[in-house]
Design a protein around this motif. Structure first.
Motif, PDB file in Angstrom:
ATOM      1  N   GLU A 121       0.818  -1.215   0.000  1.00  0.00           N
ATOM      2  CA  GLU A 121       0.000   0.000   0.000  1.00  0.00           C
ATOM      3  C   GLU A 121       0.852   1.264   0.000  1.00  0.00           C
ATOM      4  OE1 GLU A 121      -4.326  -0.339   2.184  1.00  0.00           O
ATOM      5  OE2 GLU A 121      -2.578   0.045   3.417  1.00  0.00           O
ATOM      6  N   VAL A 144       0.465   5.001   1.487  1.00  0.00           N
ATOM      7  CA  VAL A 144      -0.344   5.861   2.338  1.00  0.00           C
ATOM      8  C   VAL A 144       0.253   7.257   2.309  1.00  0.00           C
ATOM      9  CG1 VAL A 144      -1.090   6.320   4.696  1.00  0.00           C
ATOM     10  CG2 VAL A 144      -1.058   3.972   3.844  1.00  0.00           C
ATOM     11  N   SER A 191      -1.770   7.222  -4.084  1.00  0.00           N
ATOM     12  CA  SER A 191      -2.072   6.604  -2.785  1.00  0.00           C
ATOM     13  C   SER A 191      -3.211   5.594  -2.845  1.00  0.00           C
ATOM     14  CB  SER A 191      -2.505   7.650  -1.755  1.00  0.00           C
ATOM     15  OG  SER A 191      -1.857   8.838  -1.951  1.00  0.00           O
ATOM     16  N   ASP A 192      -3.126   4.648  -1.929  1.00  0.00           N
ATOM     17  CA  ASP A 192      -4.272   3.778  -1.667  1.00  0.00           C
ATOM     18  C   ASP A 192      -5.119   4.366  -0.548  1.00  0.00           C
ATOM     19  OD1 ASP A 192      -3.577   1.425  -3.420  1.00  0.00           O
ATOM     20  OD2 ASP A 192      -1.741   1.668  -2.260  1.00  0.00           O
ATOM     21  N   GLN A 193      -4.433   5.047   0.382  1.00  0.00           N
ATOM     22  CA  GLN A 193      -5.137   5.695   1.490  1.00  0.00           C
ATOM     23  C   GLN A 193      -4.545   7.074   1.691  1.00  0.00           C
ATOM     24  OE1 GLN A 193      -6.165   3.801   5.353  1.00  0.00           O
ATOM     25  NE2 GLN A 193      -4.661   2.263   4.719  1.00  0.00           N
ATOM     26  N   LYS A 228      -9.310   9.483   7.266  1.00  0.00           N
ATOM     27  CA  LYS A 228      -8.529   8.388   6.689  1.00  0.00           C
ATOM     28  C   LYS A 228      -9.412   7.770   5.634  1.00  0.00           C
ATOM     29  CE  LYS A 228      -7.298   5.534   9.818  1.00  0.00           C
ATOM     30  NZ  LYS A 228      -6.742   4.596  10.809  1.00  0.00           N
ATOM     31  N   PRO A 247      -9.726   6.452   1.120  1.00  0.00           N
ATOM     32  CA  PRO A 247      -9.109   6.317  -0.201  1.00  0.00           C
ATOM     33  C   PRO A 247      -9.150   7.665  -0.901  1.00  0.00           C
ATOM     34  CG  PRO A 247     -10.881   4.700   0.119  1.00  0.00           C
ATOM     35  CD  PRO A 247     -10.964   5.672   1.245  1.00  0.00           C
TER      36      PRO A 247
END
Ligand SMILES: Nc1ncnc2c1ncn2[C@@H]1O[C@H](COP(=O)(O)OP(=O)(O)O)[C@@H](O)[C@H]1O
Ligand SMILES: [Mg+2]
Lengths: 253, 213
Positions: free
Chosen positions: A33, A35, A216-218, A230, A232
């Motif tokens: 991931e 972040v 980003s994924d998160q 927080k 996506p």
């Protein structure tokens, strides 16, 4: 092992001389991931990142790197020794705002020294690794020069290669493009984009909204030491839950 | 000056050189050890070292040489004159060197240390591979400077009867009744030695300049 999160932060708190900078931070970063950590200056982003590899020791809470607790030896119920600490930190790679290269070493040596001295990798093998990583960040021709001859963007790419050399579980970036001339930002972001494409796990403190949105994924938003959002990126940037984030995003463009 | 006089002069120069050289070399290492111990801030030990450094820096070299020479027997130590001279010079120069090393250590960029720790180095590995090589380069100008000071204060060892480059001129003029030539020759030899050191120092400064990115 492989399904353990790359980083797990549990109930992390940290004060500097009585002022709370991080409050009960919980964050899980899964393998592969990316972040992004956003927030205005002084919100605690760097402190949170630096707690992950224990450059900053939190007051309470715990951090796990691929399942291993950092800072505290859980088996022996005591703080880690210098050696244990170093071995755990070696599983993370960090890229600093100001590059922090070692000026007495050539570019190639900057990349090779930790594999040699920390992992005991044979010198020839470490040199090959350095060559390969420098090519990856587009600096194959700079292996034998000293850092002072490089531009900021080149230094930062060397710093990324140096961190990659330890094959870390997670790459930690603290505003990697903030100290660069605007025309040098792109080359560093491109390298980071490539890394995410290759499946590297990354935690990136940044002010580059475009990067956060695309890569980003998160996205995590810190405000006064609290994670207040927080989500996506497709939700974070279009429909954030908190008013504070909305105001922050309005000010960006 | 006769050939005999030159021979005597060179012998004196040799005494000055090897005693100062040996003391300098030991002073470098002991100075570094003191500096490291002090940065560890071990209670008591730190205070003792701080007092040692201040006393050693405050005491004139002649006084220190004479004091050790007179005090050694009462402490049950049978040191010969050369040993006393070397110990005195070493005590003196290690105290100055300790401060030079300590400054280099304390001023070492924090962010380079963080990069080293973050990459998995232990503090010892970091010290040996990242800090010490740069500390040597940044300290060299100061350390060489201290060597020239030591060399120039080394005539102090004559007080306990050692015949160094300065003292020997006395011996020569006692025979020739011409005091000026030998002292001029001695000054010339000091200048040659020191100019070699200064050459080294400017080289060191160039290397240090490269580190300041
Ligand atoms: N070593 C430190 N000592 C004292 N205060 C610090 C230290 N590091 C950070 N702080 C303070 O903690 C707060 C958060 O800092 P930081 O994590 O660097 O924020 P950010 O990276 O989001 O700008 C700031 O108010 C900063 O002044
Ligand atoms: Mg910051």
């Amino acid at each position: 092992m492989s399904d353990l999160p790359a980083v797990e932060i549990r109930k992390l708190s940290k004060s500097f001389s009585g002022v709370e900078v991080l409050r009960d931070i919980d964050l899980t970063v899964n393998k592969g991931e990316v972040v992004s950590v956003l927030g205005s200056s002084g919100s605690g982003k760097s402190t949170m990142l630096r707690c992950i590899n224990w450059l900053e020791e939190p007051d309470s809470g715990s951090v796990f790197i691929a399942g291993q607790r950092i800072g505290y030896n859980s088996d022996k119920q005591r703080p880690m020794t210098n050696r244990e600490m170093a071995a755990t930190r070696a599983r993370t790679g960090m890229v600093f705002q100001s590059f922090n290269l070692w000026p007495h070493l050539t570019v190639s040596q900057n990349v090779a020294i930790s594999p040699i001295k920390v992992k005991g990798m044979p010198k020839a093998q470490a040199r090959d690794l350095a060559t390969q990583l420098l090519e990856k960040v587009g600096l194959g021709d700079k292996a034998e020069v000293y850092p002072f001859t490089l531009s900021g963007g080149q230094k930062q790419r060397v710093a990324i290669a140096r961190a990659l050399a330890m094959s870390p579980e997670v790459m930690l970036f603290d505003e990697p493009t903030s100290a660069l001339d605007p025309e040098r930002v792109g080359e560093v972001l491109q390298v980071m984009r490539d890394l995410s494409g290759e499946g590297y796990t990354m935690v990136v403190v940044t002010h580059e909204m475009e990067f956060a949105r695309m890569v980003s994924d998160q996205v995590v938003f810190l405000d006064k030491g609290l994670i207040i959002e927080k989500a996506p990126p497709e939700i974070f940037f279009t429909n954030p839950a908190s008013e504070r984030v909305r105001r922050f995003l309005d000010r960006q463009d | 000056m006769t050939e005999k006089a030159w021979m005597l002069l060179l012998e004196g120069a040799w005494v000055t050189l090897w005693i100062s050289g040996l003391a300098s070399a030991m002073g470098l290492v002991i100075g570094l050890a003191i500096a490291l111990l002090r940065t560890a801030r071990i209670p008591v030990v730190d205070q003792i070292l701080a007092v040692y450094v201040s006393l050693a820096r405050a005491t004139p070299l002649v006084t220190l040489v004479l004091f050790l020479f007179l005090a050694a027997p009462t402490l049950g130590l049978s040191l010969d004159r050369y040993a006393v001279a070397i110990v005195a010079l070493t005590i003196n120069t290690s105290a100055f060197n300790a401060e030079i090393w300590r400054t280099a250590f304390l001023n070492f960029p924090r962010d380079q240390q963080e990069a080293a720790l973050a990459s998995g180095m232990t503090p010892a590995t970091m010290f040996a591979n990242i800090m010490l090589p740069q500390m040597i380069i940044t300290s060299l100008p100061g350390l060489v400077n201290e060597m020239t000071f030591l060399l120039k204060s080394s005539p102090a060892i004559a007080i306990i009867g050692l015949v160094d480059l300065t003292r020997v001129t006395n011996r020569i003029s006692a025979v020739t009744y011409e005091p000026l030539p030998p002292i001029l020759a001695a000054a010339l030899i000091y200048m040659v030695i020191i100019s070699v050191l200064l050459k080294l120092q400017s080289l060191a400064e160039k290397m240090a300049g490269r580190l300041a990115m």
